[in-house]
Design a protein around this motif. Structure first.
Motif, PDB file in Angstrom:
ATOM      1  N   UNK A   1      -8.575   4.549   6.732  1.00 25.58           N
ATOM      2  CA  UNK A   1      -8.325   5.249   5.467  1.00 25.58           C
ATOM      3  C   UNK A   1      -9.394   4.870   4.454  1.00 25.58           C
ATOM      4  N   UNK A   2      -9.787   5.816   3.618  1.00 24.80           N
ATOM      5  CA  UNK A   2     -10.818   5.545   2.626  1.00 24.80           C
ATOM      6  C   UNK A   2     -10.307   4.589   1.552  1.00 24.80           C
ATOM      7  N   UNK A   3     -11.273   3.966   0.821  1.00 26.76           N
ATOM      8  CA  UNK A   3     -10.910   3.027  -0.218  1.00 26.76           C
ATOM      9  C   UNK A   3     -10.211   3.705  -1.379  1.00 26.76           C
ATOM     10  N   UNK A   4      -9.414   2.932  -2.117  1.00 24.59           N
ATOM     11  CA  UNK A   4      -8.695   3.455  -3.271  1.00 24.59           C
ATOM     12  C   UNK A   4      -9.498   3.192  -4.537  1.00 24.59           C
TER      13      UNK A   4
ATOM     14  N   UNK B   1     -10.214   2.161  -8.579  1.00 21.88           N
ATOM     15  CA  UNK B   1      -9.700   1.088  -9.431  1.00 21.88           C
ATOM     16  C   UNK B   1      -8.414   1.475 -10.155  1.00 21.88           C
ATOM     17  N   UNK B   2      -8.306   2.745 -10.566  1.00 23.82           N
ATOM     18  CA  UNK B   2      -7.081   3.203 -11.241  1.00 23.82           C
ATOM     19  C   UNK B   2      -5.890   3.111 -10.294  1.00 23.82           C
ATOM     20  N   UNK B   3      -6.086   3.539  -9.035  1.00 21.30           N
ATOM     21  CA  UNK B   3      -5.014   3.468  -8.050  1.00 21.30           C
ATOM     22  C   UNK B   3      -4.578   2.018  -7.824  1.00 21.30           C
ATOM     23  N   UNK B   4      -5.551   1.104  -7.752  1.00 20.70           N
ATOM     24  CA  UNK B   4      -5.209  -0.305  -7.578  1.00 20.70           C
ATOM     25  C   UNK B   4      -4.429  -0.829  -8.777  1.00 20.70           C
TER      26      UNK B   4
ATOM     27  N   UNK C   1      -0.655   7.522  -2.911  1.00 19.75           N
ATOM     28  CA  UNK C   1      -2.100   7.338  -2.737  1.00 19.75           C
ATOM     29  C   UNK C   1      -2.646   8.186  -1.601  1.00 19.75           C
ATOM     30  N   UNK C   2      -1.755   8.772  -0.804  1.00 19.64           N
ATOM     31  CA  UNK C   2      -2.182   9.612   0.306  1.00 19.64           C
ATOM     32  C   UNK C   2      -2.244   8.909   1.642  1.00 19.64           C
ATOM     33  N   UNK C   3      -1.836   7.636   1.700  1.00 23.53           N
ATOM     34  CA  UNK C   3      -1.878   6.948   2.996  1.00 23.53           C
ATOM     35  C   UNK C   3      -0.751   7.429   3.901  1.00 23.53           C
ATOM     36  N   UNK C   4      -0.941   7.388   5.229  1.00 27.56           N
ATOM     37  CA  UNK C   4       0.085   7.822   6.171  1.00 27.56           C
ATOM     38  C   UNK C   4       1.374   7.022   5.994  1.00 27.56           C
ATOM     39  N   UNK C   5       2.547   7.630   6.256  1.00 27.11           N
ATOM     40  CA  UNK C   5       3.827   6.932   6.068  1.00 27.11           C
ATOM     41  C   UNK C   5       3.911   5.587   6.789  1.00 27.11           C
ATOM     42  N   UNK C   6       3.424   5.523   8.028  1.00 25.95           N
ATOM     43  CA  UNK C   6       3.511   4.267   8.783  1.00 25.95           C
ATOM     44  C   UNK C   6       2.688   3.167   8.111  1.00 25.95           C
TER      45      UNK C   6
ATOM     46  N   UNK D   1      10.631   1.768  -5.629  1.00 24.29           N
ATOM     47  CA  UNK D   1       9.464   1.916  -6.498  1.00 24.29           C
ATOM     48  C   UNK D   1       8.168   1.831  -5.696  1.00 24.29           C
ATOM     49  N   UNK D   2       8.089   0.834  -4.804  1.00 28.56           N
ATOM     50  CA  UNK D   2       6.815   0.543  -4.157  1.00 28.56           C
ATOM     51  C   UNK D   2       6.437   1.530  -3.054  1.00 28.56           C
ATOM     52  N   UNK D   3       7.402   1.973  -2.246  1.00 29.94           N
ATOM     53  CA  UNK D   3       7.058   2.898  -1.153  1.00 29.94           C
ATOM     54  C   UNK D   3       6.563   4.243  -1.687  1.00 29.94           C
ATOM     55  N   UNK D   4       7.258   4.881  -2.654  1.00 31.86           N
ATOM     56  CA  UNK D   4       6.705   6.125  -3.212  1.00 31.86           C
ATOM     57  C   UNK D   4       5.321   5.933  -3.844  1.00 31.86           C
ATOM     58  N   UNK D   5       5.096   4.765  -4.474  1.00 33.06           N
ATOM     59  CA  UNK D   5       3.779   4.500  -5.073  1.00 33.06           C
ATOM     60  C   UNK D   5       2.700   4.464  -4.003  1.00 33.06           C
ATOM     61  N   UNK D   6       2.996   3.855  -2.878  1.00 35.20           N
ATOM     62  CA  UNK D   6       2.029   3.789  -1.783  1.00 35.20           C
ATOM     63  C   UNK D   6       1.797   5.166  -1.164  1.00 35.20           C
ATOM     64  N   UNK D   7       2.863   5.925  -0.977  1.00 33.43           N
ATOM     65  CA  UNK D   7       2.727   7.271  -0.410  1.00 33.43           C
ATOM     66  C   UNK D   7       1.924   8.181  -1.343  1.00 33.43           C
TER      67      UNK D   7
END
Length: 254
Positions: A1-4, A6-9, A40-45, A32-38
């Motif tokens: 996956x591509x880098x995130x 600075x705003x995303x971090x 960013x566009x990363x795969x669910x797993x 809170x945390x799982x929706x935030x990670x999703x």
């Protein structure tokens, strides 16, 4: 996956802080945390594996704080910890083999029952109650069942531990939170080992969230130690109702 970016971090740091704070008090920080990670566009797993890594760090801080306050001395706890760790590994491995559809339909209703029971029982966990099960039998039964469930599916794990420890071991909410966090840390670490072996962790995203988690978890655990059941009960109810609503919404959306 591509880098995130600075705003995303930065946003993930804030999500980690909020998740760690809520998780240390009543569980459910993954709302809170799982929706935030999703987002960013990363795969669910990968989102789930990354969440396990960052939440494990926050939970470890909470367990350390509860241990210092004497809230991890319940009989049988460390047997439950060991079995939760092993069972969660088995649950995470079973994800690719077993069908989650039944759990997705059943869990919201079980969580709703937990919320209603807690809301109607106004003395729930305020004081220590009567022990109804041997601590060793409790540790074996729930360590295996809830540990496996956390590795396989996960939502509501902390709520199920809290209800079980209050209802069957007679712990007050403060002691139940210490027991729950220790067992939950073990199942997080067990399932995390499986996610790592499959390469399903985004380390830079996890690093940003861990910074927030460590601060949030320390603050939340400190409040639990000082305020006790008077703080835990309303937060626990709010988290369980929110998790129930989210899972029911997901089920209806499908």
């Amino acid at each position: 996956m591509s880098g995130l970016s600075p705003v995303a971090h930065g946003l993930l740091f804030l999500a980690g802080f909020a998740g760690g704070f809520i998780d240390a008090i009543a569980g459910g920080g993954g709302l809170i945390t799982v929706p935030a990670l999703l987002a960013t566009g990363m795969p669910p797993q990968v989102a789930l594996g990354t969440n396990k890594l960052q939440s494990s760090c926050g939970t470890a801080i909470a367990v350390w704080r509860y241990s210092k306050a004497g809230l991890t001395k319940s009989p049988g706890l460390w047997l439950a910890v060991a079995l939760s760790f092993l069972a969660s590994m088995a649950g995470a491995q079973a994800v690719s083999v077993l069908n989650k559809d039944l759990l997705k339909q059943l869990i919201p209703w079980l969580l709703a029952a937990v919320a209603i029971y807690t809301a109607l029982n106004r003395r729930f966990g305020i004081d220590s109650g009567k022990q109804k099960m041997s601590p060793v039998i409790f540790a074996i039964l729930f360590g295996i069942v809830i540990g496996f469930y956390d590795g396989f599916f996960g939502p509501g794990t902390g709520s199920f531990w809290t209800l079980a420890t209050v209802a069957l071991l007679g712990l007050d909410l403060k002691g139940a939170t210490g027991y729950t966090k220790a067992a939950n840390l073990a199942s997080n670490l067990g399932s995390l080992a499986i996610f790592l072996s499959h390469g399903s962790v985004h380390f830079s995203a996890a690093g940003a969230m861990i910074g927030g988690q460590l601060i949030g978890a320390r603050l939340g655990a400190g409040l639990v130690v000082r305020k006790g059941a008077g703080l835990i009960r309303p937060v626990f109810l709010a988290v369980v109702f929110a998790m129930t609503a989210k899972l029911l919404w997901d089920a209806l959306a499908r």
